[in-house]
Design an enzyme around this catalytic site. Structure first.
Site, PDB file in Angstrom:
ATOM      1  N   GLY A   8       0.834  -1.152  -0.010  1.00 22.11           N
ATOM      2  CA  GLY A   8       0.057   0.119  -0.107  1.00 22.11           C
ATOM      3  C   GLY A   8       0.628   1.206  -0.055  1.00 22.11           C
ATOM      4  N   ARG A  11       0.286   5.749  -1.965  1.00 25.25           N
ATOM      5  CA  ARG A  11      -0.015   7.060  -1.352  1.00 25.25           C
ATOM      6  C   ARG A  11      -0.111   6.834   0.258  1.00 25.25           C
ATOM      7  NH1 ARG A  11      -5.700   6.495  -0.470  1.00 25.25           N
ATOM      8  NH2 ARG A  11      -6.510   4.380  -1.467  1.00 25.25           N
ATOM      9  N   VAL A  60      -3.402  -7.223  -1.599  1.00 23.41           N
ATOM     10  CA  VAL A  60      -2.686  -8.241  -0.436  1.00 23.41           C
ATOM     11  C   VAL A  60      -3.745  -9.230  -0.020  1.00 23.41           C
ATOM     12  CG1 VAL A  60      -0.905  -6.400   0.270  1.00 23.41           C
ATOM     13  CG2 VAL A  60      -3.234  -6.261   1.152  1.00 23.41           C
ATOM     14  N   TYR A 151     -12.891  -2.249  12.284  1.00 28.43           N
ATOM     15  CA  TYR A 151     -11.465  -1.632  11.993  1.00 28.43           C
ATOM     16  C   TYR A 151     -10.626  -1.946  13.261  1.00 28.43           C
ATOM     17  CZ  TYR A 151      -7.779   1.742  11.098  1.00 28.43           C
ATOM     18  OH  TYR A 151      -6.458   2.441  10.747  1.00 28.43           O
TER      19      TYR A 151
HETATM   20  P1  NDP Z   1      -4.595   5.564   2.806  1.00 35.09           P
HETATM   21  O1  NDP Z   1      -6.035   5.420   2.352  1.00 35.09           O
HETATM   22  O2  NDP Z   1      -3.967   6.836   2.385  1.00 35.09           O
HETATM   23  O3  NDP Z   1      -3.744   4.639   1.674  1.00 35.09           O
HETATM   24  C1  NDP Z   1      -4.000   3.215   1.490  1.00 35.09           C
HETATM   25  C2  NDP Z   1      -2.863   2.321   0.931  1.00 35.09           C
HETATM   26  O4  NDP Z   1      -3.562   1.099   1.219  1.00 35.09           O
HETATM   27  C3  NDP Z   1      -3.112   2.567  -0.395  1.00 35.09           C
HETATM   28  O5  NDP Z   1      -1.758   2.750  -1.184  1.00 35.09           O
HETATM   29  C4  NDP Z   1      -3.911   1.515  -1.229  1.00 35.09           C
HETATM   30  O6  NDP Z   1      -3.502   1.171  -2.407  1.00 35.09           O
HETATM   31  C5  NDP Z   1      -3.369   0.602  -0.271  1.00 35.09           C
HETATM   32  N1  NDP Z   1      -4.439  -0.692  -0.181  1.00 35.09           N
HETATM   33  C6  NDP Z   1      -5.749  -0.533   0.268  1.00 35.09           C
HETATM   34  N2  NDP Z   1      -6.240  -1.930  -0.205  1.00 35.09           N
HETATM   35  C7  NDP Z   1      -5.197  -2.486  -0.627  1.00 35.09           C
HETATM   36  C8  NDP Z   1      -5.145  -3.849  -1.271  1.00 35.09           C
HETATM   37  N3  NDP Z   1      -6.275  -4.593  -1.069  1.00 35.09           N
HETATM   38  N4  NDP Z   1      -4.021  -4.325  -1.759  1.00 35.09           N
HETATM   39  C9  NDP Z   1      -3.059  -3.616  -1.825  1.00 35.09           C
HETATM   40  N5  NDP Z   1      -2.986  -2.178  -1.416  1.00 35.09           N
HETATM   41  C10 NDP Z   1      -4.121  -1.726  -0.751  1.00 35.09           C
HETATM   42  O7  NDP Z   1      -4.221   5.010   4.116  1.00 35.09           O
HETATM   43  P2  NDP Z   1      -3.048   5.777   5.229  1.00 35.09           P
HETATM   44  O8  NDP Z   1      -1.806   5.636   4.115  1.00 35.09           O
HETATM   45  O9  NDP Z   1      -3.525   6.481   6.001  1.00 35.09           O
HETATM   46  O10 NDP Z   1      -2.997   4.241   5.985  1.00 35.09           O
HETATM   47  C11 NDP Z   1      -1.806   3.281   5.819  1.00 35.09           C
HETATM   48  C12 NDP Z   1      -1.816   2.285   6.907  1.00 35.09           C
HETATM   49  O11 NDP Z   1      -1.884   2.984   8.127  1.00 35.09           O
HETATM   50  C13 NDP Z   1      -3.247   1.690   6.971  1.00 35.09           C
HETATM   51  O12 NDP Z   1      -3.110   0.339   7.554  1.00 35.09           O
HETATM   52  C14 NDP Z   1      -3.896   2.149   8.264  1.00 35.09           C
HETATM   53  O13 NDP Z   1      -5.193   1.458   8.676  1.00 35.09           O
HETATM   54  C15 NDP Z   1      -3.157   2.696   9.054  1.00 35.09           C
HETATM   55  N6  NDP Z   1      -3.373   3.843  10.055  1.00 35.09           N
HETATM   56  C16 NDP Z   1      -3.672   4.963   9.249  1.00 35.09           C
HETATM   57  C17 NDP Z   1      -4.327   6.229  10.160  1.00 35.09           C
HETATM   58  C18 NDP Z   1      -4.641   7.524   9.683  1.00 35.09           C
HETATM   59  O14 NDP Z   1      -5.186   8.415  10.231  1.00 35.09           O
HETATM   60  N7  NDP Z   1      -4.587   7.661   8.319  1.00 35.09           N
HETATM   61  C19 NDP Z   1      -4.257   6.079  11.471  1.00 35.09           C
HETATM   62  C20 NDP Z   1      -3.814   4.726  12.132  1.00 35.09           C
HETATM   63  C21 NDP Z   1      -3.288   3.853  11.324  1.00 35.09           C
HETATM   64  P3  NDP Z   1      -4.308   1.648  -3.776  1.00 35.09           P
HETATM   65  O15 NDP Z   1      -4.844   3.009  -3.697  1.00 35.09           O
HETATM   66  O16 NDP Z   1      -3.197   1.683  -4.953  1.00 35.09           O
HETATM   67  O17 NDP Z   1      -5.426   0.618  -3.940  1.00 35.09           O
END
Ligand code: NDP
Length: 242
Positions: A8, A11, A60, A151
């Protein structure tokens, strides 16, 4: 040169991780699922700065796609020295309205994806008797969030996964740690209104939400710098959960 796979990474926090690892001389594998253009754009940005960066499309939560990604990495580059299990989704929904499909998708991406990527990355690490894995949980996995039961439960599972695997893999020289961030300014929080963000900032002792690179620094620290920690949960959350 050591190889890092960030799931992921098209972004948000994952993209910030790709930048910090490439600045520190790692070969970076950018996994993405839907955001192909953004993954390619990030890859070009890193290459322009002289880094070794490559993109890999895989959902994933899909065993076949993860196997294909890992076998391509293994045949072209040997394997993965550091794995950042970052890919994730979130949703705000009342518990009574969570459908079975919502529940399964939440667990498939946030925890099953972690199991699949880790299991496929491990043979190379075990063979080398070294490796480092960082799993993304959330402060809600520690404290629980209203209207985010699925979640919170999936992110709590990440903590159990991390602790158990750390015990199993320590003797193989592989560290497994977890970063459980507070609120971060990424698209994951795009649904929050300005008022919601302001309220969150008010509740947070440090008075702000995090920038993605602040979390990437904590991830890099657990993955690379802190060589005596395993099974640990680092929660950069501005003091909201202590
Ligand atoms: P974003 O929504 O900004 O980005 C999510 C990323 O995960 C994207 O790159 C997306 O890729 C990828 N993704 C989603 N589904 C899949 C999949 N099935 N297979 C592969 N890639 C996937 O999220 P954040 O950067 O904010 O979050 C990153 C991590 O941090 C997550 O695990 C989140 O739960 C955790 N987190 C985030 C917080 C927040 O406030 N933002 C707080 C606490 C934890 P694509 O777009 O290419 O599908």
């Amino acid at each position: 040169m050591k190889n890092v796979l960030i799931t992921g990474a098209s972004r948000g926090i994952g993209a910030a991780c790709a930048r910090i690892f490439s600045e520190n001389g790692f070969r970076v594998f950018i996994n993405y699922f839907k955001s192909a253009d953004r993954a390619e754009q990030l890859c070009s940005e890193l290459r322009e700065k002289g880094a070794d960066a490559f993109t890999f499309c895989a959902d994933v939560s899909d065993c076949e796609q993860v196997e294909k990604m890992m076998s391509e990495i293994s045949s072209r580059f040997g394997g993965v020295d550091i794995l950042i299990n970052n890919a994730g989704i979130a949703a705000q929904i009342m518990f009574c309205d969570i459908s079975e499909q919502d529940w399964d998708r939440m667990f498939d991406i946030n925890i099953k994806g972690m199991y699949l990527c880790t299991q496929k990355a491990l043979p190379y690490m075990i063979n080398k008797k070294s490796g480092s894995i960082v799993n993304l949980s959330s402060m809600w996995g520690i404290s629980g969030a209203s209207c985010e039961v699925h979640y919170s439960a999936a992110k709590a599972a990440v903590i159990g996964f991390t602790k158990a695997l750390a015990k199993e893999l320590g003797p193989s020289g592989i560290r497994v740690n977890c970063v459980a961030p507070g609120a971060v300014a990424t698209e994951m929080n795009a649904a929050l209104s300005d008022e919601d963000i302001a309220a969150l900032c008010d509740e947070t002792p440090l008075g702000k939400i995090a920038a993605p690179d602040e979390i990437a620094k904590a991830i890099y620290y657990m993955a690379v710098t802190d060589t005596f920690s395993t099974g640990q949960i680092l929660s950069p959350n501005g003091g909201l959960v202590i």
